[in-house]
Motif scaffolding. Structure first.
Motif, PDB file in Angstrom:
ATOM      1  N   ALA A  58      76.224   3.759  42.144  1.00 16.40           N
ATOM      2  CA  ALA A  58      76.579   5.181  42.151  1.00 16.40           C
ATOM      3  C   ALA A  58      75.345   6.045  42.333  1.00 16.40           C
ATOM      4  O   ALA A  58      75.453   7.218  42.672  1.00 16.40           O
ATOM      5  CB  ALA A  58      77.270   5.560  40.847  1.00 16.40           C
ATOM      6  N   GLY A  59      74.174   5.455  42.123  1.00 17.87           N
ATOM      7  CA  GLY A  59      72.950   6.209  42.280  1.00 17.87           C
ATOM      8  C   GLY A  59      71.769   5.517  41.647  1.00 17.87           C
ATOM      9  O   GLY A  59      71.843   4.355  41.249  1.00 17.87           O
ATOM     10  N   ILE A  60      70.684   6.268  41.575  1.00 13.13           N
ATOM     11  CA  ILE A  60      69.419   5.785  41.031  1.00 13.13           C
ATOM     12  C   ILE A  60      69.025   6.687  39.867  1.00 13.13           C
ATOM     13  O   ILE A  60      69.172   7.901  39.951  1.00 13.13           O
ATOM     14  CB  ILE A  60      68.321   5.843  42.111  1.00 13.13           C
ATOM     15  CG1 ILE A  60      68.650   4.882  43.260  1.00 13.13           C
ATOM     16  CG2 ILE A  60      66.948   5.547  41.526  1.00 13.13           C
ATOM     17  CD1 ILE A  60      67.755   5.042  44.476  1.00 13.13           C
ATOM     18  N   VAL A  61      68.520   6.081  38.816  1.00 12.76           N
ATOM     19  CA  VAL A  61      67.957   6.836  37.702  1.00 12.76           C
ATOM     20  C   VAL A  61      66.457   6.560  37.702  1.00 12.76           C
ATOM     21  O   VAL A  61      66.030   5.411  37.608  1.00 12.76           O
ATOM     22  CB  VAL A  61      68.570   6.420  36.354  1.00 12.76           C
ATOM     23  CG1 VAL A  61      67.858   7.118  35.204  1.00 12.76           C
ATOM     24  CG2 VAL A  61      70.049   6.719  36.327  1.00 12.76           C
ATOM     25  N   LEU A  62      65.677   7.619  37.850  1.00 16.27           N
ATOM     26  CA  LEU A  62      64.223   7.491  37.772  1.00 16.27           C
ATOM     27  C   LEU A  62      63.761   7.747  36.351  1.00 16.27           C
ATOM     28  O   LEU A  62      64.198   8.707  35.715  1.00 16.27           O
ATOM     29  CB  LEU A  62      63.538   8.492  38.701  1.00 16.27           C
ATOM     30  CG  LEU A  62      63.740   8.285  40.200  1.00 16.27           C
ATOM     31  CD1 LEU A  62      63.047   9.395  40.977  1.00 16.27           C
ATOM     32  CD2 LEU A  62      63.230   6.926  40.632  1.00 16.27           C
ATOM     33  N   ASN A  63      62.898   6.893  35.865  1.00 14.58           N
ATOM     34  CA  ASN A  63      62.269   7.051  34.546  1.00 14.58           C
ATOM     35  C   ASN A  63      63.265   7.288  33.420  1.00 14.58           C
ATOM     36  O   ASN A  63      63.101   8.193  32.611  1.00 14.58           O
ATOM     37  CB  ASN A  63      61.219   8.167  34.581  1.00 14.58           C
ATOM     38  CG  ASN A  63      60.059   7.824  35.480  1.00 14.58           C
ATOM     39  OD1 ASN A  63      59.638   6.677  35.558  1.00 14.58           O
ATOM     40  ND2 ASN A  63      59.546   8.808  36.183  1.00 14.58           N
ATOM     41  N   GLY A  64      64.309   6.469  33.382  1.00 11.35           N
ATOM     42  CA  GLY A  64      65.269   6.567  32.286  1.00 11.35           C
ATOM     43  C   GLY A  64      64.568   6.448  30.947  1.00 11.35           C
ATOM     44  O   GLY A  64      63.504   5.842  30.840  1.00 11.35           O
ATOM     45  N   PRO A  71      68.200  11.688  37.555  1.00  9.99           N
ATOM     46  CA  PRO A  71      69.239  10.940  38.256  1.00  9.99           C
ATOM     47  C   PRO A  71      69.357  11.394  39.717  1.00  9.99           C
ATOM     48  O   PRO A  71      69.234  12.581  40.016  1.00  9.99           O
ATOM     49  CB  PRO A  71      70.512  11.282  37.477  1.00  9.99           C
ATOM     50  CG  PRO A  71      70.246  12.660  36.953  1.00  9.99           C
ATOM     51  CD  PRO A  71      68.760  12.737  36.703  1.00  9.99           C
ATOM     52  N   ILE A  72      69.583  10.441  40.597  1.00 11.17           N
ATOM     53  CA  ILE A  72      69.828  10.743  42.008  1.00 11.17           C
ATOM     54  C   ILE A  72      71.181  10.124  42.359  1.00 11.17           C
ATOM     55  O   ILE A  72      71.281   8.932  42.645  1.00 11.17           O
ATOM     56  CB  ILE A  72      68.734  10.159  42.923  1.00 11.17           C
ATOM     57  CG1 ILE A  72      67.353  10.642  42.495  1.00 11.17           C
ATOM     58  CG2 ILE A  72      69.015  10.525  44.385  1.00 11.17           C
ATOM     59  CD1 ILE A  72      66.207   9.945  43.210  1.00 11.17           C
ATOM     60  N   PRO A  73      72.254  10.908  42.306  1.00  6.01           N
ATOM     61  CA  PRO A  73      73.577  10.360  42.617  1.00  6.01           C
ATOM     62  C   PRO A  73      73.711  10.051  44.113  1.00  6.01           C
ATOM     63  O   PRO A  73      73.046  10.657  44.953  1.00  6.01           O
ATOM     64  CB  PRO A  73      74.530  11.476  42.195  1.00  6.01           C
ATOM     65  CG  PRO A  73      73.720  12.718  42.228  1.00  6.01           C
ATOM     66  CD  PRO A  73      72.307  12.325  41.951  1.00  6.01           C
ATOM     67  N   ARG A  74      74.571   9.104  44.423  1.00  5.88           N
ATOM     68  CA  ARG A  74      74.793   8.695  45.812  1.00  5.88           C
ATOM     69  C   ARG A  74      75.133   9.892  46.702  1.00  5.88           C
ATOM     70  O   ARG A  74      74.784   9.913  47.881  1.00  5.88           O
ATOM     71  CB  ARG A  74      75.909   7.643  45.885  1.00  5.88           C
ATOM     72  CG  ARG A  74      76.135   7.121  47.305  1.00  5.88           C
ATOM     73  CD  ARG A  74      76.952   5.866  47.351  1.00  5.88           C
ATOM     74  NE  ARG A  74      76.242   4.698  46.904  1.00  5.88           N
ATOM     75  CZ  ARG A  74      75.381   3.996  47.625  1.00  5.88           C
ATOM     76  NH1 ARG A  74      75.109   4.356  48.860  1.00  5.88           N
ATOM     77  NH2 ARG A  74      74.796   2.939  47.134  1.00  5.88           N
TER      78      ARG A  74
END
Length: 90
Positions: A58-64, A71-74
């Motif tokens: 669904a996306g990418i989470v940077l530095n959770g 968050p970078i959603p699709r």
């Protein structure tokens, strides 16, 4: 050492969608995970291309788990592709 398989940190959100986690540095990774956890360095463009090509994410989470969480959603992947193309001059 030969790397045969790359595994990503992933998690499901509250809607059951799968997200891939990435960290902008080893120090940021170590804030979220204990020393000894597997760590591999990969360009964001390379990581993004892998995640973009797999519709399960669904996306990418940077530095959770940090103040730099992003968050970078699709739904924004086309914008990310344009930004990456602009950054590389392609």
């Amino acid at each position: 050492m030969k790397l045969e398989k790359l595994q990503f940190k992933t998690a499901l959100d509250n809607q059951g969608r799968l997200w891939a986690y990435a960290y902008t540095s080893e120090a940021a990774f170590l804030q979220a995970f204990p020393p000894g956890e597997g760590f591999a360095e990969l360009s964001f463009a390379g990581f993004f291309a892998i995640i973009d090509g797999d519709s399960r994410f669904a996306g990418i989470v940077l530095n959770g788990d940090s103040d730099a969480f992003y968050p970078i959603p699709r739904e924004l992947f086309d914008d990310v592709k344009q930004a990456l193309q602009g950054a590389t001059g392609e």
